[in-house]
Enzyme design. Sequence first.
Site, PDB file in Angstrom:
ATOM      1  N   ALA A  54       0.858  -1.180   0.000  1.00  0.00           N
ATOM      2  CA  ALA A  54       0.000   0.000   0.000  1.00  0.00           C
ATOM      3  C   ALA A  54       0.891   1.226   0.000  1.00  0.00           C
ATOM      4  CB  ALA A  54      -0.900  -0.005   1.225  1.00  0.00           C
ATOM      5  N   LYS A  55       0.250   2.378  -0.206  1.00  0.00           N
ATOM      6  CA  LYS A  55       1.049   3.602  -0.315  1.00  0.00           C
ATOM      7  C   LYS A  55       1.793   3.906   0.984  1.00  0.00           C
ATOM      8  CE  LYS A  55      -1.219   5.576  -4.253  1.00  0.00           C
ATOM      9  NZ  LYS A  55      -2.528   5.912  -4.734  1.00  0.00           N
TER      10      LYS A  55
END
Length: 291
Positions: free
Chosen positions: A261-262
């Site tokens: 994920a970011k």
Amino acid sequence: MTRPETTRFAPSPTGRLHLGHALAALTAHDLARRSGGRFLLRIEDIDTARCQPAFEAAILDDIAWLGLGVDGPVLRQSGETARYRGALADLSSRGLTYPCFCTRGAIAAELARMPAAPQGPEGPVYPGTCRMLPEGERRRRLDAGEPHALRLDVAACRVAIDDRPLAFEETGHGPGGEHGAIRVEPAASGDIVLARKDLGVSYHLAVVLDDHAQGVTLVSRGEDLFPATHVQRLLQVVLGLDLPRYHHHRLVRDASGRRLAKRDGDTTLAALRAAGITPPEIRAQLGVPSG
Ligand code: GLU
């Protein structure tokens, strides 16, 4: 002989691109190039509160660094609201939407009360509370200016298409290895939101309209979006849009098997680049051979 495919990479500028995005971009790019087709870029920035122009600039930079040439103009969803509103008005005038006044909390409470909450592939789906509102109450609440979303009335859509069976062609694979002609379950995601309370449009509506507007013939994206393809195909059919084929691909996971994920800053392309990793090494690490 394969036909020339138009594919796209469609990131949201809410953070720096990481290895998962690199796999999505490389896959879409290579599918287009190998077929002699076109690779397009779309910036999915409808959620203006979460998106930042600096991240958009970084996306362009990362893509260029990866060596991916983009064909045609970049489509920015934030500039397309008039087109989205037109499609919403069309669906609404045909009785295929309804206003939904529910808050997240009210939906959760309603689901908790139900002996058998309606389930989709990703958990419980909207139970249809506002679909059942008496017309008088709906009108009164609309007239009072109560904030509302617009939802797709899936049952009404099925009537509109004479309940004919729908399918999409999967050239990659779904999370369960699904491949080939996939029979669509239009109700699987429930009555999805088409226009959020805070935004004039939702992800599902913008995506199908833009894939059509950009002439995308092969939608290449992560397998997490495979379940969304069912309701997106229904939307494409009721809106009379072109029907692309799909290529879902695996997701990149970290050492513990969790999807990137970011927030996983150390796998951003910027960090890898700063550490001296080269684009061919990124390809090798992702198992995406060039050429
Ligand atoms: N913007 C979506 C994402 O970043 C992709 C949308 C799509 O490929 O349909 O996950």
